[in-house]
Design a protein around this motif. Sequence first.
Motif, PDB file in Angstrom:
ATOM      1  N   GLU A 287       0.861  -1.189   0.000  1.00 36.89           N
ATOM      2  CA  GLU A 287       0.000   0.000   0.000  1.00 36.89           C
ATOM      3  C   GLU A 287       0.894   1.235   0.000  1.00 36.89           C
ATOM      4  OE1 GLU A 287      -3.197  -0.157  -0.250  1.00 36.89           O
ATOM      5  OE2 GLU A 287      -3.663  -2.220   0.345  1.00 36.89           O
ATOM      6  N   THR A 288       0.684   2.126  -0.953  1.00 38.17           N
ATOM      7  CA  THR A 288       1.434   3.377  -1.007  1.00 38.17           C
ATOM      8  C   THR A 288       0.451   4.538  -1.112  1.00 38.17           C
ATOM      9  OG1 THR A 288       1.638   3.420  -3.422  1.00 38.17           O
ATOM     10  CG2 THR A 288       3.330   2.224  -2.198  1.00 38.17           C
ATOM     11  N   TYR A 289       0.866   5.704  -0.616  1.00 39.76           N
ATOM     12  CA  TYR A 289      -0.013   6.859  -0.677  1.00 39.76           C
ATOM     13  C   TYR A 289       0.797   8.142  -0.624  1.00 39.76           C
ATOM     14  CZ  TYR A 289       0.791   7.141   4.357  1.00 39.76           C
ATOM     15  OH  TYR A 289       1.388   7.246   5.589  1.00 39.76           O
ATOM     16  N   LYS A 290       0.181   9.214  -1.090  1.00 39.14           N
ATOM     17  CA  LYS A 290       0.725  10.554  -0.954  1.00 39.14           C
ATOM     18  C   LYS A 290      -0.431  11.516  -0.754  1.00 39.14           C
ATOM     19  CE  LYS A 290       3.654  14.102  -3.042  1.00 39.14           C
ATOM     20  NZ  LYS A 290       4.599  14.445  -4.143  1.00 39.14           N
ATOM     21  N   SER A 291      -0.319  12.373   0.253  1.00 43.22           N
ATOM     22  CA  SER A 291      -1.357  13.372   0.501  1.00 43.22           C
ATOM     23  C   SER A 291      -0.724  14.747   0.615  1.00 43.22           C
ATOM     24  CB  SER A 291      -2.145  13.041   1.771  1.00 43.22           C
ATOM     25  OG  SER A 291      -1.308  13.069   2.915  1.00 43.22           O
ATOM     26  N   LYS A 292      -1.468  15.753   0.210  1.00 38.58           N
ATOM     27  CA  LYS A 292      -0.979  17.134   0.236  1.00 38.58           C
ATOM     28  C   LYS A 292      -2.118  18.048   0.664  1.00 38.58           C
ATOM     29  CE  LYS A 292       1.057  20.743  -2.677  1.00 38.58           C
ATOM     30  NZ  LYS A 292       1.529  21.106  -4.044  1.00 38.58           N
ATOM     31  N   VAL A 293      -1.821  18.958   1.583  1.00 36.46           N
ATOM     32  CA  VAL A 293      -2.822  19.907   2.071  1.00 36.46           C
ATOM     33  C   VAL A 293      -2.258  21.321   2.001  1.00 36.46           C
ATOM     34  CG1 VAL A 293      -4.162  20.674   4.066  1.00 36.46           C
ATOM     35  CG2 VAL A 293      -3.909  18.229   3.601  1.00 36.46           C
ATOM     36  N   GLU A 294      -3.049  22.255   1.457  1.00 34.75           N
ATOM     37  CA  GLU A 294      -2.711  23.675   1.462  1.00 34.75           C
ATOM     38  C   GLU A 294      -3.771  24.415   2.267  1.00 34.75           C
ATOM     39  OE1 GLU A 294      -2.351  25.069  -2.506  1.00 34.75           O
ATOM     40  OE2 GLU A 294      -0.599  23.826  -2.971  1.00 34.75           O
ATOM     41  N   HIS A 295      -3.317  25.207   3.232  1.00 33.04           N
ATOM     42  CA  HIS A 295      -4.252  25.870   4.141  1.00 33.04           C
ATOM     43  C   HIS A 295      -3.797  27.308   4.404  1.00 33.04           C
ATOM     44  CE1 HIS A 295      -6.955  26.380   7.612  1.00 33.04           C
ATOM     45  NE2 HIS A 295      -5.928  26.935   8.230  1.00 33.04           N
ATOM     46  N   PRO A 296      -4.173  28.250   3.527  1.00 36.43           N
ATOM     47  CA  PRO A 296      -3.946  29.665   3.838  1.00 36.43           C
ATOM     48  C   PRO A 296      -5.105  30.211   4.686  1.00 36.43           C
ATOM     49  CG  PRO A 296      -4.729  29.420   1.584  1.00 36.43           C
ATOM     50  CD  PRO A 296      -4.653  28.047   2.147  1.00 36.43           C
ATOM     51  N   MET A 297      -4.777  30.847   5.792  1.00 30.58           N
ATOM     52  CA  MET A 297      -5.789  31.452   6.658  1.00 30.58           C
ATOM     53  C   MET A 297      -5.443  32.925   6.835  1.00 30.58           C
ATOM     54  SD  MET A 297      -4.544  29.553  10.152  1.00 30.58           S
ATOM     55  CE  MET A 297      -2.779  29.277  10.437  1.00 30.58           C
ATOM     56  N   SER A 298      -6.466  33.742   6.980  1.00 27.20           N
ATOM     57  CA  SER A 298      -6.200  35.185   6.993  1.00 27.20           C
ATOM     58  C   SER A 298      -7.204  35.937   7.852  1.00 27.20           C
ATOM     59  CB  SER A 298      -6.234  35.731   5.561  1.00 27.20           C
ATOM     60  OG  SER A 298      -7.562  35.855   5.103  1.00 27.20           O
ATOM     61  N   THR A 299      -6.939  37.234   7.996  1.00 24.01           N
ATOM     62  CA  THR A 299      -7.836  38.129   8.738  1.00 24.01           C
ATOM     63  C   THR A 299      -8.652  39.021   7.796  1.00 24.01           C
ATOM     64  OG1 THR A 299      -6.071  39.797   8.902  1.00 24.01           O
ATOM     65  CG2 THR A 299      -6.267  38.209  10.716  1.00 24.01           C
ATOM     66  N   LYS A 300      -8.729  38.652   6.507  1.00 25.70           N
ATOM     67  CA  LYS A 300      -9.361  39.560   5.545  1.00 25.70           C
ATOM     68  C   LYS A 300     -10.861  39.717   5.763  1.00 25.70           C
ATOM     69  CE  LYS A 300     -10.063  36.254   1.739  1.00 25.70           C
ATOM     70  NZ  LYS A 300      -9.683  35.942   0.335  1.00 25.70           N
ATOM     71  N   ASN A 301     -11.513  38.781   6.456  1.00 24.30           N
ATOM     72  CA  ASN A 301     -12.938  38.917   6.743  1.00 24.30           C
ATOM     73  C   ASN A 301     -13.213  39.667   8.048  1.00 24.30           C
ATOM     74  OD1 ASN A 301     -14.004  37.528   4.455  1.00 24.30           O
ATOM     75  ND2 ASN A 301     -13.498  35.569   5.409  1.00 24.30           N
ATOM     76  N   ARG A 302     -12.155  40.080   8.734  1.00 21.94           N
ATOM     77  CA  ARG A 302     -12.315  40.766  10.026  1.00 21.94           C
ATOM     78  C   ARG A 302     -12.167  42.280   9.840  1.00 21.94           C
ATOM     79  NH1 ARG A 302     -12.348  36.617  14.100  1.00 21.94           N
ATOM     80  NH2 ARG A 302     -12.427  34.676  12.896  1.00 21.94           N
ATOM     81  N   VAL A 303     -12.673  43.016  10.801  1.00 19.92           N
ATOM     82  CA  VAL A 303     -12.582  44.474  10.766  1.00 19.92           C
ATOM     83  C   VAL A 303     -11.123  44.920  10.691  1.00 19.92           C
ATOM     84  CG1 VAL A 303     -12.985  46.562  12.120  1.00 19.92           C
ATOM     85  CG2 VAL A 303     -14.780  44.827  11.948  1.00 19.92           C
ATOM     86  N   ALA A 304     -10.242  44.202  11.376  1.00 18.16           N
ATOM     87  CA  ALA A 304      -8.824  44.584  11.378  1.00 18.16           C
ATOM     88  C   ALA A 304      -8.174  44.437  10.012  1.00 18.16           C
ATOM     89  CB  ALA A 304      -8.068  43.726  12.397  1.00 18.16           C
ATOM     90  N   GLY A 305      -8.805  43.663   9.132  1.00 15.58           N
ATOM     91  CA  GLY A 305      -8.229  43.458   7.807  1.00 15.58           C
ATOM     92  C   GLY A 305      -8.824  44.331   6.727  1.00 15.58           C
ATOM     93  N   ALA A 306      -9.558  45.377   7.102  1.00 14.19           N
ATOM     94  CA  ALA A 306     -10.219  46.237   6.115  1.00 14.19           C
ATOM     95  C   ALA A 306      -9.222  46.946   5.205  1.00 14.19           C
ATOM     96  CB  ALA A 306     -11.110  47.259   6.820  1.00 14.19           C
ATOM     97  N   MET A 307      -8.104  47.398   5.752  1.00 19.53           N
ATOM     98  CA  MET A 307      -7.096  48.091   4.964  1.00 19.53           C
ATOM     99  C   MET A 307      -5.938  47.169   4.570  1.00 19.53           C
ATOM    100  SD  MET A 307      -8.432  51.123   4.850  1.00 19.53           S
ATOM    101  CE  MET A 307      -7.083  52.158   4.308  1.00 19.53           C
TER     102      MET A 307
END
Length: 668
Positions: A287-307
């Motif tokens: 059994e062989t496998y390969k997994s990859k995950v990309e997870h960018p998280m940000s504050t762009k939906n918050r008031v502090a990220g308005a500018m």
Amino acid sequence: MKRALGISLVVSTFLMAETGILETITVEGETFSKEVKDISGEELKSADLAEALSRQSSSITLIRGSGIANDIILRGQKRDNINILIDESKVYGGCPNRMDPAITHINADNIENVKIVEGPYDVEHFGTLSGLVVAETKTPSKEPSGEVNLGIGSYGYKKASASASGGNEYIRALFSASTEESDQYKDGNGDNFSDQINNAIAQGMGVAGNRYSKSDLEAYEKKTFMGKIFINPVENQEIRLGYTLNRSDNVLYPSRTMDADRDDSDIYTLGYSFYDLGTYSKELSLETYKSKVEHPMSTKNRVAGAMMYMTAKMDTEMEGAKLKNVVNLGGGELTYGIDVSKRNWDGESYMTTVATGASTTPTLSNTIPDVDTTNKAFFAHYEKNIDRFNIQMGTRYDDTTIKAHRAGQSLVQRYENDYDALSANAILTYKATDNVDYFIGLGKASRVPDARELYHPANSTAILDQVTNYEADLGFKTHYDGFGVKGKVFYSSLEDYIYYNADAKKYVNIDATIYGAELDAYYDISDTLTLNYGMSYLKGQKDEPLAGQSDKDLADIVPLRAVTSVTYHTGDHALKTEMVAAKRWSDVDSENGEQALSGYAVFNVKYNYKVTKHFDVTLGVDNLFDKTYATSNTYKDLTLLSYSGSDDTVMLINEPGRYLYANLRYTF
């Protein structure tokens, strides 16, 4: 009311037991495992496997972070202390703050069964310290078959999924795809995510900049695809190819300081098995496998990220292989093999100006510093029946190296750690009568620290030992026509347990103990009426308080919890009523961020009508009486919105209020 609820839970514990359908809990050869069947067919509310399992097993509790992508606690253990697999492949989340736990990259729509092993009784997989959860996906069939599901629910929930399978004796294929989306759910008070944040900030948790910039943001969008091809070139050989895709976008996490811009995962698998090769091989498989995950998280939906908003982009990759041989030996069956894997975890952060879209040069010093975890292992397992006894023994030797490829982290004192461990277990099952089994298990297993615990600059020094679990389990099972009970007690001694010290703001090794009891039962009241009941009880203590503290209560020790259901089934109709209840969570590690949670009793109803041979409809109501309650505590190993003053209160996220849903399914 709270006292009455607690008394009813205790009394009912000694009368019956466990959630789900006990018929699916197996003993022969798998004494310490449970199997939750037909996940894709039964759990139609959403694709969230964590939520589905918390409804099907009283020993699993949901850790709520969002409307989707939630995590689980299994018998007081979470994170890397429990092992999450999709078939024989492993996937890790990219977020150090568990915004995309491994279980969220496994879509409930694609799951046939889930196998749950409680305790250190697995030697085939790296890192099974206190439990194993294996999501077994659908397999291709020879006969043409498939299904289409359309679902809607409260709070703007919409879902569509489809699958098709078919083939012949030489090749079989299965393809499955789904899409779903939802607005922010409302709790029993009528508050959505934005309202819950505003209420918390008004009470001093977080700052104004943590508020959402818009109150009506969509909670998430999720798309998945799974493809499998099985090839039988000759009669005794099978080749298995698989690919699983998950794309989750704009996932809101109201109690965290950031939201996920996206969670993208890809899982590739290749398996090859030979059967009946002669005296020395009953089955030989790779059994062989390969997994990859990309997870960018940000504050762009918050008031502090308005500018200008901050983004932390976390990536993780996992690749592994296992060669296993099964042979008949001495009247029993011996399974042995080698298991190798390598995980890389890396991250960067940067700032983006909203007006121009320009981003600053990525900062690398405040994230996971490009860490490789490389494991090599040998394992063996032997099982034999002697008269009325079933004997199982297993062992595993691990050699693990963890290396950070970027130096310069603020607290880190070394950048490479080496670990080795010998795990072993033994299980004895005695069939006293045709209807009664007794079993006892003894096990030892270890797991190494992960890259966050070792190298994250905010709370790590890289000086941690691996944790070792010494556990004993004792239980029984009775099974008669129309009635069955299974009970179990366990005691787990955790040596060098990896624990977060909020005062020191870093992970430390401690010694701790967790013990508890579980009881499972079903009773066919009549030909059309079935009662199921489930209970779990836990107690957890540190051997000594942490430095500078006095509290010996262990975090994540969920109180007495029970799930009771009554199902009426006749002809083409099935009606299930369910109560999920828990005592007040009062034994908490307050010095490390936990807080007391009120007890609750929530009622759910689901009705299914098979309109024709190929078409059925399901209607359901969860939290029928619109109760406001929380299941997830606030242990500071997660970064949650909190007050920085002396009160040190942390934001709780409430569960959904009354939730109505409908699903139409066509099968062929």
